[in-house]
Write a protein that holds these residues in place. Sequence first.
Motif, mmCIF file in Angstrom:
data_model
loop_
_atom_site.group_PDB
_atom_site.id
_atom_site.type_symbol
_atom_site.label_atom_id
_atom_site.label_comp_id
_atom_site.label_asym_id
_atom_site.label_seq_id
_atom_site.Cartn_x
_atom_site.Cartn_y
_atom_site.Cartn_z
ATOM 1 N N THR A 1 -13.732 -2.398 -39.449
ATOM 2 C CA THR A 1 -12.237 -2.493 -40.017
ATOM 3 C C THR A 1 -11.922 -0.750 -40.220
ATOM 4 O OG1 THR A 1 -12.387 -3.400 -41.841
ATOM 5 C CG2 THR A 1 -11.801 -4.818 -40.173
ATOM 6 N N GLY A 2 -12.972 -0.462 -41.011
ATOM 7 C CA GLY A 2 -12.831 0.862 -41.611
ATOM 8 C C GLY A 2 -12.490 2.109 -40.736
ATOM 9 N N TYR B 1 -8.977 2.152 -40.051
ATOM 10 C CA TYR B 1 -8.143 2.853 -41.066
ATOM 11 C C TYR B 1 -8.529 4.281 -40.926
ATOM 12 C CZ TYR B 1 -6.823 -1.258 -43.324
ATOM 13 O OH TYR B 1 -6.034 -2.618 -43.459
ATOM 14 N N ARG B 2 -9.725 4.702 -40.521
ATOM 15 C CA ARG B 2 -10.290 6.110 -40.143
ATOM 16 C C ARG B 2 -9.471 6.630 -38.997
ATOM 17 N NH1 ARG B 2 -15.218 7.821 -42.414
ATOM 18 N NH2 ARG B 2 -16.104 6.441 -43.795
ATOM 19 N N ARG C 1 -16.092 9.977 -38.477
ATOM 20 C CA ARG C 1 -17.189 9.838 -39.515
ATOM 21 C C ARG C 1 -17.097 11.177 -40.540
ATOM 22 N NH1 ARG C 1 -17.473 5.006 -40.211
ATOM 23 N NH2 ARG C 1 -16.907 4.170 -38.171
ATOM 24 N N ALA D 1 -8.726 7.985 -45.237
ATOM 25 C CA ALA D 1 -8.492 6.706 -44.937
ATOM 26 C C ALA D 1 -8.359 5.993 -46.199
ATOM 27 C CB ALA D 1 -9.810 6.265 -44.152
ATOM 28 N N SER D 2 -9.142 6.415 -47.066
ATOM 29 C CA SER D 2 -9.072 5.588 -48.551
ATOM 30 C C SER D 2 -7.735 5.753 -49.154
ATOM 31 C CB SER D 2 -10.210 6.314 -49.258
ATOM 32 O OG SER D 2 -9.989 5.761 -50.934
ATOM 33 N N SER E 1 -4.703 4.002 -46.461
ATOM 34 C CA SER E 1 -4.961 2.779 -46.631
ATOM 35 C C SER E 1 -4.148 2.167 -47.802
ATOM 36 C CB SER E 1 -6.191 2.305 -46.476
ATOM 37 O OG SER E 1 -6.761 2.490 -47.822
ATOM 38 N N ARG F 1 -1.517 -1.046 -43.600
ATOM 39 C CA ARG F 1 -2.321 -2.339 -43.773
ATOM 40 C C ARG F 1 -1.666 -3.359 -42.752
ATOM 41 N NH1 ARG F 1 -5.889 -1.189 -46.904
ATOM 42 N NH2 ARG F 1 -7.040 -3.221 -46.515
ATOM 43 N N GLY G 1 -15.034 -4.697 -44.355
ATOM 44 C CA GLY G 1 -14.111 -3.945 -44.676
ATOM 45 C C GLY G 1 -14.129 -4.253 -46.191
ATOM 46 N N ARG G 2 -12.739 -4.148 -46.768
ATOM 47 C CA ARG G 2 -12.596 -4.365 -48.073
ATOM 48 C C ARG G 2 -11.737 -5.503 -48.632
ATOM 49 N NH1 ARG G 2 -14.804 -0.307 -46.925
ATOM 50 N NH2 ARG G 2 -15.101 1.586 -48.027
ATOM 51 N N ASP G 3 -10.956 -6.178 -47.593
ATOM 52 C CA ASP G 3 -10.044 -7.297 -47.794
ATOM 53 C C ASP G 3 -10.363 -8.153 -46.669
ATOM 54 O OD1 ASP G 3 -9.279 -5.668 -45.671
ATOM 55 O OD2 ASP G 3 -7.250 -6.213 -46.060
ATOM 56 N N ILE G 4 -11.546 -8.427 -46.310
ATOM 57 C CA ILE G 4 -11.740 -9.328 -45.153
ATOM 58 C C ILE G 4 -11.694 -10.601 -45.802
ATOM 59 C CG2 ILE G 4 -12.961 -10.071 -42.857
ATOM 60 C CD1 ILE G 4 -11.714 -7.077 -43.192
ATOM 61 N N ARG H 1 -13.670 7.061 -54.918
ATOM 62 C CA ARG H 1 -13.230 5.945 -53.777
ATOM 63 C C ARG H 1 -13.463 4.695 -54.190
ATOM 64 N NH1 ARG H 1 -14.676 5.333 -47.999
ATOM 65 N NH2 ARG H 1 -16.235 7.050 -47.659
ATOM 66 N N ASP I 1 -10.060 2.067 -54.229
ATOM 67 C CA ASP I 1 -10.218 1.003 -53.360
ATOM 68 C C ASP I 1 -10.085 -0.315 -54.267
ATOM 69 O OD1 ASP I 1 -10.331 2.824 -51.092
ATOM 70 O OD2 ASP I 1 -12.619 2.118 -50.721
ATOM 71 N N ARG J 1 -6.078 -0.171 -55.977
ATOM 72 C CA ARG J 1 -4.636 -0.266 -55.400
ATOM 73 C C ARG J 1 -4.155 -1.448 -55.445
ATOM 74 N NH1 ARG J 1 -7.948 0.146 -49.820
ATOM 75 N NH2 ARG J 1 -8.283 -2.297 -49.348
HETATM 76 O O1 DC Z 1 -15.614 1.426 -44.620
HETATM 77 P P1 DC Z 1 -15.309 2.730 -44.488
HETATM 78 O O2 DC Z 1 -15.701 3.777 -45.364
HETATM 79 O O3 DC Z 1 -15.139 3.320 -43.084
HETATM 80 O O4 DC Z 1 -13.484 2.892 -44.985
HETATM 81 C C1 DC Z 1 -12.671 4.029 -45.075
HETATM 82 C C2 DC Z 1 -11.515 3.659 -46.094
HETATM 83 O O5 DC Z 1 -10.570 2.689 -45.389
HETATM 84 C C3 DC Z 1 -11.977 3.101 -47.344
HETATM 85 O O6 DC Z 1 -12.175 3.872 -48.310
HETATM 86 C C4 DC Z 1 -10.657 2.015 -47.551
HETATM 87 C C5 DC Z 1 -10.413 1.875 -46.231
HETATM 88 N N1 DC Z 1 -10.275 0.638 -45.789
HETATM 89 C C6 DC Z 1 -9.465 -0.544 -46.259
HETATM 90 O O7 DC Z 1 -8.681 -0.011 -47.117
HETATM 91 N N2 DC Z 1 -9.595 -1.946 -45.853
HETATM 92 C C7 DC Z 1 -10.652 -2.320 -44.796
HETATM 93 N N3 DC Z 1 -10.520 -3.564 -44.689
HETATM 94 C C8 DC Z 1 -11.544 -1.149 -44.560
HETATM 95 C C9 DC Z 1 -11.308 0.119 -44.914
#
Ligand code: DC
Length: 223
Positions: free
Chosen positions: A33-34, A37-38, A89, A97-98, A101, A107, A127-130, A178, A182, A185
């Motif tokens: 999922t990152g 967002y990228r 990348r 992205a950070s 997002s 979102r 990801g971060r919120d899965i 970062r 993350d 937020r």
């Molecule tokens: O995992 P990554 O470094 O590719 O993610 C890049 C940014 O995207 C990360 O700093 C926060 C955001 N992100 C998010 O908010 N929610 C997700 N599920 C995945 C990534």
Amino acid sequence: MSFNVAIDGPAGAGKSTIAKKIAKKMGYIYVDTGAMYRAMALFFIENGIKAEETDKINTKCKDADITITHENGEQIVLLNGKNVNGMIRTEEVGNMASASSVNREVREKLVELQQKLAKKTDVIMDGRDIGTVVLPQADVKIYLTASSAVRAKRRYDELTAKGERVDFDHIEQRIIERDHRDMTREISPLKQAEDAIRVDSSDMGIDEVVDTIIKLCQNKQSK
Ligand code: DC
């Protein structure tokens, strides 16, 4: 019903490396999922939009059509029909992205896409919120973490292997910043879901982490 595995954690914890290996061994589709967002961040950069221009971000994100396909097990991200895998990348895109997002419209749009993917196939999604927001009913939830020093070292090794000259302290500082953004937020911050299993990979090898998670999946599937 599809089988869903959620892996959340901070940048550099090894989520994608580990999720890819598990996907291969278990026959799941890996959803990064990152990368979505990228791709969205790349779209903002290409359109000259800055991280602090919240209104523009929330309006303009509607013009970004992001879709995912898979080729030979590899996820391909299409931004308005174009494969952007080779462009997302970089540090610049990661930081954008950070920052972008944090916005609600961004979102909502991507979460909907992620939920659709998980409904139709067995997935391992990172990801971060899965585990907390995207797939609260996931069959297995992992919170994968490692100390910031270990994560910075991994990133440092990765960049120096590519021939880039980088400063270790600078990398660690960016990782800490970062994480902070993350985790603090307002919408869907990175946090461990109550029912997630915490795996600290600071002193673990990749295969050890992979085997640990596969056992958890097998236990769940045999129930
Ligand atoms: O995992 P990554 O470094 O590719 O993610 C890049 C940014 O995207 C990360 O700093 C926060 C955001 N992100 C998010 O908010 N929610 C997700 N599920 C995945 C990534």
